[in-house]
Design an enzyme around this catalytic site. Sequence first.
Site, short mmCIF file in Angstrom:
data_model
loop_
_atom_site.label_atom_id
_atom_site.label_comp_id
_atom_site.label_asym_id
_atom_site.label_seq_id
_atom_site.Cartn_x
_atom_site.Cartn_y
_atom_site.Cartn_z
N TYR A 14 46.84 50.94 38.04
CA TYR A 14 47.51 51.80 36.89
C TYR A 14 46.94 51.84 35.70
O TYR A 14 45.81 51.55 35.31
CB TYR A 14 48.76 51.32 36.92
CG TYR A 14 49.08 50.08 35.98
CD1 TYR A 14 48.76 48.86 36.30
CD2 TYR A 14 49.58 50.20 34.93
CE1 TYR A 14 48.56 47.81 35.37
CE2 TYR A 14 49.79 49.23 34.04
CZ TYR A 14 49.48 47.96 34.43
OH TYR A 14 49.53 46.98 33.42
N ARG A 26 38.18 53.94 32.63
CA ARG A 26 38.84 52.23 33.02
C ARG A 26 39.30 52.59 34.40
O ARG A 26 39.07 51.58 35.26
CB ARG A 26 39.90 51.66 32.12
CG ARG A 26 40.08 50.41 32.46
CD ARG A 26 41.13 49.51 31.55
NE ARG A 26 42.20 50.19 31.31
CZ ARG A 26 42.98 49.93 30.32
NH1 ARG A 26 42.69 48.85 29.46
NH2 ARG A 26 44.24 50.50 30.18
N ARG A 39 52.37 47.06 58.62
CA ARG A 39 51.65 46.06 57.52
C ARG A 39 50.85 45.40 58.31
O ARG A 39 50.52 44.89 59.55
CB ARG A 39 52.82 44.92 57.36
CG ARG A 39 52.46 43.69 56.24
CD ARG A 39 53.48 42.89 55.93
NE ARG A 39 53.38 41.95 55.04
CZ ARG A 39 52.67 40.69 55.33
NH1 ARG A 39 52.59 40.51 56.66
NH2 ARG A 39 52.33 39.71 54.29
N LYS A 95 42.63 46.69 36.49
CA LYS A 95 44.03 46.96 35.84
C LYS A 95 44.93 47.24 37.18
O LYS A 95 45.31 48.28 37.62
CB LYS A 95 44.15 48.23 35.03
CG LYS A 95 45.50 48.06 34.18
CD LYS A 95 45.29 49.12 33.08
CE LYS A 95 46.50 49.40 32.20
NZ LYS A 95 47.25 47.96 31.63
N GLU A 108 44.64 36.44 26.65
CA GLU A 108 45.11 37.73 25.94
C GLU A 108 46.73 37.74 26.26
O GLU A 108 47.36 36.44 26.62
CB GLU A 108 44.66 38.83 26.88
CG GLU A 108 44.94 38.95 28.26
CD GLU A 108 44.47 40.05 29.24
OE1 GLU A 108 43.99 41.02 28.75
OE2 GLU A 108 44.40 39.98 30.43
#
Length: 286
Positions: free
Chosen positions: A33, A52, A101, A150, A182
């Site tokens: 995302y 990114r 799945r 990310k 972070e």
Amino acid sequence: MTRSVYVNGDYLPETEARVSIFDRGFLFADGVYEVASVVGGKLLDFHGHTARLQRSLKELELRSPVDMDELLAIHRELIARNAVDEGMVYMQITRGAPGDRDFHFPDPEQVPPTLVMFTQSKQIVASKTAETGIKVISIDDLRWARRDIKTVQLLYASMAKMAAEKAGADDAWMVEDGFVTEGSSNNAYIVKNGKIITRQLGTEILPGITRAAVLKYAAEAQMEIEERAFTVEEAKEADEAFYTSASAFVMPVVSVDGVSLGDGLPGPVSRRLREIYLDEAVKTAI
Ligand code: PDD
């Protein structure tokens, strides 16, 4: 006004947007995302976010269903449809819905990725929190080892925010091997004797787009920068501290684990950087 959101090529009222229960984002957190901020109806640091995004996609062998020009067009369309003056655009690409799945990645020729996007209107420039500063606690960093990607696996970030809330703080800075990695959803900095100290890039942290811009502007303003890991003890003894993210820009931190920094108010370096970032980022917004 009902929010208009984007799902796989369609703009829909948020109440009509649907994604399959077999979507791999839902079952495996198999997706990436980006969050881009909007000021005055324009996107900040947009090209940094798409760069990114492309890197995250490549690392996970994922594809984007649209090219980056189209992605920009969708961002702009959503901003326009929802009359967003200030806030964020959230976009997420997952490995699609194979119809059952299965741990193995589906054949991308058979299963297209899922792209969803939505806007969030929010006042971020004039921020009360930025005036008072925020409090952080430190907690162990229990996330996976590829934090440079990310991904949508944000459970630990969410748990970190809840731990902060329970401790009467606003956010948590995560610690690994004695050093701060972070914040739960931001990059962390301390300031000592005028020098800005922030962890160097690596697989341990997300390469923040706001971080890159802030460090560039700080260097241009002749501010001293040191990219290295720092400890919680150093943070407690710092003159000031702050964090950066697309949803908060530069946010002053005024206490760490209950220890007040400086005079307990946002420090001059943090305040100046917030101003510089806002000036410059708005100038180059698209
Ligand atoms: N979070 N580190 C982590 C773990 C983050 O989740 C984020 C951003 C950052 C800062 O990156 P950037 O400056 O590119 O926003 C650092 C976003 C805002 C979020 O999850 O909402």
